[in-house]
Design an enzyme around this catalytic site. Structure first.
Site, PDB file in Angstrom:
ATOM      1  N   ALA A   1       0.562   8.327   3.511  1.00  0.00           N
ATOM      2  CA  ALA A   1       0.329   8.062   4.940  1.00  0.00           C
ATOM      3  C   ALA A   1       0.002   6.588   5.127  1.00  0.00           C
ATOM      4  O   ALA A   1      -0.495   5.935   4.204  1.00  0.00           O
ATOM      5  CB  ALA A   1      -0.826   8.924   5.422  1.00  0.00           C
TER       6      ALA A   1
ATOM      7  N   GLY B   1       0.517  11.351   0.737  1.00  0.00           N
ATOM      8  CA  GLY B   1       1.525  11.974   1.592  1.00  0.00           C
ATOM      9  C   GLY B   1       2.925  11.834   1.007  1.00  0.00           C
ATOM     10  O   GLY B   1       3.811  12.658   1.282  1.00  0.00           O
TER      11      GLY B   1
ATOM     12  N   GLU C   1       3.192  14.639  -1.241  1.00  0.00           N
ATOM     13  CA  GLU C   1       3.257  15.857  -0.407  1.00  0.00           C
ATOM     14  C   GLU C   1       4.656  16.031   0.189  1.00  0.00           C
ATOM     15  O   GLU C   1       5.168  17.139   0.295  1.00  0.00           O
ATOM     16  CB  GLU C   1       2.193  15.788   0.696  1.00  0.00           C
ATOM     17  CG  GLU C   1       0.781  15.931   0.104  1.00  0.00           C
ATOM     18  CD  GLU C   1      -0.306  15.709   1.134  1.00  0.00           C
ATOM     19  OE1 GLU C   1      -0.329  14.615   1.728  1.00  0.00           O
ATOM     20  OE2 GLU C   1      -1.126  16.622   1.343  1.00  0.00           O
TER      21      GLU C   1
ATOM     22  N   GLU D   1      -5.877  10.579  -2.314  1.00  0.00           N
ATOM     23  CA  GLU D   1      -6.634  10.607  -1.047  1.00  0.00           C
ATOM     24  C   GLU D   1      -8.135  10.577  -1.263  1.00  0.00           C
ATOM     25  O   GLU D   1      -8.877   9.980  -0.481  1.00  0.00           O
ATOM     26  CB  GLU D   1      -6.257  11.864  -0.234  1.00  0.00           C
ATOM     27  CG  GLU D   1      -4.900  11.820   0.430  1.00  0.00           C
ATOM     28  CD  GLU D   1      -3.750  12.254  -0.460  1.00  0.00           C
ATOM     29  OE1 GLU D   1      -3.927  12.285  -1.701  1.00  0.00           O
ATOM     30  OE2 GLU D   1      -2.676  12.544   0.070  1.00  0.00           O
TER      31      GLU D   1
HETATM   32  C1  LIG Z   1     -11.399  15.264  14.089  1.00  0.00           C
HETATM   33  C2  LIG Z   1     -10.185  14.514  13.747  1.00  0.00           C
HETATM   34  C3  LIG Z   1      -9.364  15.236  12.756  1.00  0.00           C
HETATM   35  C4  LIG Z   1      -8.239  14.387  12.432  1.00  0.00           C
HETATM   36  C5  LIG Z   1      -7.453  14.941  11.315  1.00  0.00           C
HETATM   37  C6  LIG Z   1      -6.366  13.960  11.089  1.00  0.00           C
HETATM   38  C7  LIG Z   1      -5.397  14.508  10.161  1.00  0.00           C
HETATM   39  C8  LIG Z   1      -4.456  13.423   9.751  1.00  0.00           C
HETATM   40  C9  LIG Z   1      -3.418  14.042   8.920  1.00  0.00           C
HETATM   41  C10 LIG Z   1      -3.026  13.128   7.859  1.00  0.00           C
HETATM   42  C11 LIG Z   1      -2.206  13.854   6.849  1.00  0.00           C
HETATM   43  C12 LIG Z   1      -2.646  13.481   5.496  1.00  0.00           C
HETATM   44  C13 LIG Z   1      -1.584  12.786   4.719  1.00  0.00           C
HETATM   45  C14 LIG Z   1      -2.009  12.365   3.337  1.00  0.00           C
HETATM   46  O1  LIG Z   1      -2.535  13.440   2.624  1.00  0.00           O
HETATM   47  C15 LIG Z   1      -2.973  11.222   3.415  1.00  0.00           C
HETATM   48  C16 LIG Z   1      -2.489  10.033   2.637  1.00  0.00           C
HETATM   49  O2  LIG Z   1      -1.377   9.926   2.189  1.00  0.00           O
HETATM   50  S1  LIG Z   1      -3.592   8.778   2.450  1.00  0.00           S
HETATM   51  C17 LIG Z   1      -2.688   7.566   1.523  1.00  0.00           C
HETATM   52  C18 LIG Z   1      -2.565   7.915   0.095  1.00  0.00           C
HETATM   53  N1  LIG Z   1      -1.911   6.826  -0.633  1.00  0.00           N
HETATM   54  C19 LIG Z   1      -2.562   5.950  -1.344  1.00  0.00           C
HETATM   55  O3  LIG Z   1      -3.754   5.994  -1.479  1.00  0.00           O
HETATM   56  C20 LIG Z   1      -1.747   4.861  -1.973  1.00  0.00           C
HETATM   57  C21 LIG Z   1      -2.311   3.542  -1.623  1.00  0.00           C
HETATM   58  N2  LIG Z   1      -1.535   2.437  -2.172  1.00  0.00           N
HETATM   59  C22 LIG Z   1      -1.606   2.077  -3.456  1.00  0.00           C
HETATM   60  O4  LIG Z   1      -2.257   2.662  -4.293  1.00  0.00           O
HETATM   61  C23 LIG Z   1      -0.840   0.859  -3.844  1.00  0.00           C
HETATM   62  O5  LIG Z   1      -0.656   0.079  -2.716  1.00  0.00           O
HETATM   63  C24 LIG Z   1       0.538   1.159  -4.475  1.00  0.00           C
HETATM   64  C25 LIG Z   1       1.357   2.060  -3.595  1.00  0.00           C
HETATM   65  C26 LIG Z   1       0.345   1.796  -5.859  1.00  0.00           C
HETATM   66  C27 LIG Z   1       1.306  -0.175  -4.652  1.00  0.00           C
HETATM   67  O6  LIG Z   1       0.508  -1.072  -5.401  1.00  0.00           O
HETATM   68  P1  LIG Z   1       0.891  -2.632  -5.491  1.00  0.00           P
HETATM   69  O7  LIG Z   1       2.291  -2.780  -5.860  1.00  0.00           O
HETATM   70  O8  LIG Z   1      -0.133  -3.264  -6.377  1.00  0.00           O
HETATM   71  O9  LIG Z   1       0.776  -3.201  -4.021  1.00  0.00           O
HETATM   72  P2  LIG Z   1      -0.526  -3.349  -3.103  1.00  0.00           P
HETATM   73  O10 LIG Z   1      -1.520  -2.345  -3.455  1.00  0.00           O
HETATM   74  O11 LIG Z   1      -0.943  -4.759  -3.128  1.00  0.00           O
HETATM   75  O12 LIG Z   1       0.045  -2.959  -1.680  1.00  0.00           O
HETATM   76  C28 LIG Z   1       1.011  -3.775  -1.036  1.00  0.00           C
HETATM   77  C29 LIG Z   1       0.687  -3.812   0.438  1.00  0.00           C
HETATM   78  O13 LIG Z   1       0.882  -2.498   0.967  1.00  0.00           O
HETATM   79  C30 LIG Z   1      -0.305  -2.062   1.632  1.00  0.00           C
HETATM   80  N3  LIG Z   1      -0.391  -0.598   1.429  1.00  0.00           N
HETATM   81  C31 LIG Z   1      -0.262   0.056   0.279  1.00  0.00           C
HETATM   82  N4  LIG Z   1      -0.350   1.380   0.489  1.00  0.00           N
HETATM   83  C32 LIG Z   1      -0.517   1.554   1.804  1.00  0.00           C
HETATM   84  C33 LIG Z   1      -0.660   2.695   2.638  1.00  0.00           C
HETATM   85  N5  LIG Z   1      -0.624   3.938   2.156  1.00  0.00           N
HETATM   86  N6  LIG Z   1      -0.834   2.489   3.955  1.00  0.00           N
HETATM   87  C34 LIG Z   1      -0.851   1.247   4.473  1.00  0.00           C
HETATM   88  N7  LIG Z   1      -0.719   0.120   3.740  1.00  0.00           N
HETATM   89  C35 LIG Z   1      -0.546   0.278   2.415  1.00  0.00           C
HETATM   90  C36 LIG Z   1      -1.411  -2.813   0.938  1.00  0.00           C
HETATM   91  O14 LIG Z   1      -2.540  -2.886   1.750  1.00  0.00           O
HETATM   92  C37 LIG Z   1      -0.768  -4.165   0.723  1.00  0.00           C
HETATM   93  O15 LIG Z   1      -0.809  -4.826   1.957  1.00  0.00           O
HETATM   94  P3  LIG Z   1      -0.944  -6.409   2.025  1.00  0.00           P
HETATM   95  O16 LIG Z   1      -2.182  -6.758   1.247  1.00  0.00           O
HETATM   96  O17 LIG Z   1       0.276  -6.954   1.393  1.00  0.00           O
HETATM   97  O18 LIG Z   1      -1.083  -6.698   3.473  1.00  0.00           O
END
Ligand SMILES: CCCCCCCCCCCCC[C@H](O)CC(=O)SCCNC(=O)CCNC(=O)[C@H](O)C(C)(C)COP(=O)(O)OP(=O)(O)OC[C@H]1O[C@@H](n2cnc3c(N)ncnc32)[C@H](O)[C@@H]1OP(=O)(O)O
Length: 719
Positions: free
Chosen positions: A61, A100, A103, A123
């Site tokens: 996500a 996600g 997922e 997550e």
């Molecule tokens: C009462 C209210 C109730 C509300 C309920 C709401 C429900 C909402 C429903 C949601 C559904 C859930 C979905 C899901 O289960 C949730 C998720 O998926 S959470 C996200 C999980 N993913 C991660 O944690 C991965 C995170 N990223 C990383 O680990 C790394 O970035 C990577 C992918 C391994 C890549 O690593 P690198 O090559 O080293 O690169 P960087 O880390 O430097 O990243 C580059 C650049 O991208 C940005 N970025 C990375 N991942 C994300 C992301 N998931 N979202 C947004 N941005 C991301 C990172 O910040 C870097 O940005 P920059 O620094 O270049 O600006």
């Protein structure tokens, strides 16, 4: 945000196009919904392949969207509809399938991964749980124990491990999209019912309760105070005990409790703070993305004490050849054995061979004349360090970078004794240097942008989280530590005990309370510094009023503890007692209790009952107050940098964000009000006087932490 192509006449290839990690932003979700509809309704299409652009399937996500109102198609029903479709869908996983992203792959009917891909549900590290069906589908696919481990730790697995676990159907070294398209064509005639994970029954272990209990206990020990791992356990329990339709509701309910929690906000803040920290800018305009670092192939480390050894290991294990220098043969031999042992153990843990051939040990500085970079790690004594830098300046070739591992001395004074002040910089590692992730890169006023870029890039290569900071006594981390530990010792005077203070700080989430940490680090280090700065020892004027030094309040209790030869764990006695010198099992010591009672009665201090809240407020607000001063002095560029330093260098709980984020969460008005209150009670403690920046931020309506920089902009940067 999702590209649609028809390949091999009958396969719809959907490519997620949201660089850099193809996160599932609202536009991407919209794109997936639209392209899936098109694929399912086109009679020419018999199968679908989903992949990601630029060699990355999907990073989950879009975390940035969590801070605002949810827009676009919700993920969960979108994914359910992909799984329910009547045409086979294959996930072509390259790079990463995380959160996600995994997922999404789990609702595809088949998963093909490239051999270098990584998969996981991280997550929990963001204070959340996999709420797009991940907690319900993964246990159905790989069983409760394995799913529980992956979901509660957030661990990434390699594609090989994913294949073993049964997460993916095939691993390939070829073009994963092409392999997936061929796979999809073969899947066309096959029934899909057994491929829909939500329809499967969960293979449930007979001892489910015992397993969940054991994992819960493990979490309570390791991830003390953290909500998300416990919510993950409950969600997996739901998968084991409920049909999918109910389990998924439970997953959503648990997510709702986490989603807006302070812990989730803190952990997501940390995710971005860590990434922002590497992005330095100088007042000249030079910055991280326009300055080329030098290539470092060879380095030298001077001094083979605890720090020098760890630094040598950190360099050698990333392929840099290291010359380690000691002044005495016996010390050099001890250092050699320790470094080799550390490197061998490290290599064994990583499953690689130890790069012992990169190490050389010597007694002569002459051997350093050709290295690219030197890191000095001798005793923390300015005169000694200056002598070393003068010699290096004469010996090393003019292009060699000269770095100091000083933990707080003036880096510019060291630069001043060399012929190349622009090539001098501080590289402050934390002990043990081969384990601790933090590196403070201390930029002197004369350090060139190329020198800064090189030190930062070397830090990254050594897998450190590197933060560029300005040059002042103690830099960022140790400068802030003083007001924090001073408050702890003042609280001892007033009636608290070391174990009470440590328990409160550890319950808050610190890896170690201030006194246990001090016992680990060694009390003699601070004692020596205090003696050198005339705060204690024979040079103190006897006419000096007791408990006051240099015009401010001073607590001599730490000196009294040292005078008894109690230097912490290494002597078996410190703030606590240990079974033996070097022991780690801290027990309260009645002798310390006596010392405190005698001290209080000598100075007529009536001990009072101190609340946990007062301990937290005084220690942590004094810490953050110094952080505000560091920001206004231009020693750190942003609050995120301070928070990263405190998390990675000082064990500040990640789920609290760091001292500056914690202050913002508590509310700046309250921090200001409490500091004013405590400063009034202790006017001779300047650290409790609210900093001008804190006052300014409160006067501006307490903006969110991401906006603080706008209020610091006009001030002078020391970077
Ligand atoms: C009462 C209210 C109730 C509300 C309920 C709401 C429900 C909402 C429903 C949601 C559904 C859930 C979905 C899901 O289960 C949730 C998720 O998926 S959470 C996200 C999980 N993913 C991660 O944690 C991965 C995170 N990223 C990383 O680990 C790394 O970035 C990577 C992918 C391994 C890549 O690593 P690198 O090559 O080293 O690169 P960087 O880390 O430097 O990243 C580059 C650049 O991208 C940005 N970025 C990375 N991942 C994300 C992301 N998931 N979202 C947004 N941005 C991301 C990172 O910040 C870097 O940005 P920059 O620094 O270049 O600006």
């Amino acid at each position: 945000m999702a590209r649609y192509e028809l390949v091999k006449r009958s396969v719809a290839l959907i490519t997620l196009t949201n660089p850099p990690v193809n996160s599932l932003s609202s536009a991407v979700r919209h794109g997936i919904a639209k392209t899936m509809d098109r694929a399912l309704s086109d009679p020419k299409v018999t199968a679908v392949v989903i992949c990601g652009e630029n060699g990355r399937f999907c990073g989950g996500a879009d975390i940035r969207e969590f801070a605002g109102p949810m827009r676009g198609p919700p993920l969960l029903p979108l994914l359910d509809s992909i799984e329910a479709g009547e045409k086979p869908v294959v996930a072509a996983i390259e790079g990463v399938a995380l959160g996600g992203g995994l997922e999404l792959a789990l609702v595809c009917h088949y998963r093909i991964a490239h051999s270098k891909a990584r998969l996981g549900l991280p997550e929990v590290t963001l204070g959340l749980l996999p709420a797009a069906g991940g907690t319900q589908r993964l246990p159905r696919l790989i069983g409760i124990p394995a799913a529980l481990e992956l979901i509660t730790t957030g661990r990434h697995v390699s594609s090989q491990e994913a294949l073993k676990l049964g997460i993916v159907d095939q691993v390939t070294e070829q073009n994963v999209c092409e392999v997936a398209v061929e796979f999809a064509l073969r899947a066309v005639a096959k029934p899909l019912s057994s491929r829909r994970l939500s329809a499967l029954t969960v293979p449930c272990p007979p001892d489910l309760d015992a397993l969940l209990e054991a994992v819960t206990m493990q979490i309570q020990k390791k991830a003390r105070g953290m909500m998300a791992p416990l919510a993950c356990v409950q969600a997996v329990r739901a998968a084991a005990t409920m049909p999918y339709s109910q389990g998924i509701k439970r997953e959503s309910e648990l997510m709702a409790t986490l989603f807006n929690s302070g812990q989730a906000r803190a952990l997501q803040y940390c995710f971005f703070a860590e990434r922002t920290a590497g992005k330095w800018t100088l007042p000249s305009g030079a910055q991280w993305n326009d300055t080329k670092p030098r290539e470092i192939r060879s380095a030298a480390v001077i001094g083979l004490g605890t720090m020098g050894r760890g630094i040598a290991v950190s360099l050698a294990r990333v392929g840099i050849s290291v010359i380690a220098v000691e002044s005495d043969k016996k010390l050099m031999e001890t250092g050699r054995q320790m470094v080799i042992g550390m490197l061998e153990r490290d290599a064994k843990r990583r499953g690689v061979s130890a790069s012992l051939n990169l190490l050389k040990f010597t007694l002569s500085l002459q051997d350093l004349k050709d290295v690219d970079l030197v890191i000095e790690a001798v005793f923390e004594d300015m005169a000694l360090k200056k002598r070393v830098f003068q010699e290096l300046s004469k010996l090393c070739r003019p292009t060699t970078l000269l770095c100091s591992n000083t933990s707080g001395l003036d880096v510019d004074a060291l630069a001043g004794v060399t012929d190349r002040p622009q090539l001098v910089i501080g590289m402050h590692f934390f002990s043990p240097a081969h384990v601790m992730k933090l590196l403070e890169v201390v930029c002197g006023p004369r350090s060139s942008s190329e020198t800064i870029a090189t030190a930062m890039s070397l830090g990254k290569r050594m897998e450190k989280v590197s933060v560029a900071v300005g040059n002042c006594p103690g830099f960022v981390g140790n400068r802030m530590l003083k007001p924090y530990s001073d408050q702890a010792t003042f609280l001892l005077e007033e009636g608290a005990t070391p174990e009470q203070i440590d328990k409160v700080l550890e319950d808050f989430g610190f890896a170690m309370g201030v006194f246990r940490m001090s016992d680990l680090a060694g009390l003699d280090v601070g004692w020596r510094v205090r003696k050198e700065s005339g705060l204690t020892g024979p040079d103190v004027d006897p006419k000096n009023p007791p408990r006051r030094r240099q015009g401010r309040k001073y607590c001599p209790i730490p000196d009294m503890v040292c005078e008894q030869g109690r230097f912490g764990q290494k002597t078996g006695r410190g703030w606590y007692m240990y079974d033996k010198p070097g022991g780690t099992n801290a027990k309260p010591d009645p002798l310390i209790q006596n010392l405190l009672e005698t001290y209080r009665s000598r100075y007529g201090i009536k001990p009072r009952n101190i609340t946990d809240q007062e301990i937290i407020d005084r220690c942590l607000f004094a810490l953050a107050n110094e952080g505000f001063r560091i920001l206004e002095d231009g020693i750190a560029a942003r609050p995120e940098d301070i928070d990263v330093i405190y998390q990675f260098g000082y064990g500040f709980p990640r789920h609290r964000g760091g001292p500056m984020f914690y202050a913002s969460m508590v509310g700046l008005e309250r921090v200001l009000e409490r500091l004013e209150h405590y400063h009034q009670a202790h006017p001779d403690v300047p650290h409790l006087e609210p900093s001008p920046l804190l006052k300014k931020l409160v006067a501006c309506g307490s903006p969110p932490i991401q906006k603080w920089r706008e209020h610091i902009k006009t001030m002078h940067s020391h970077l």
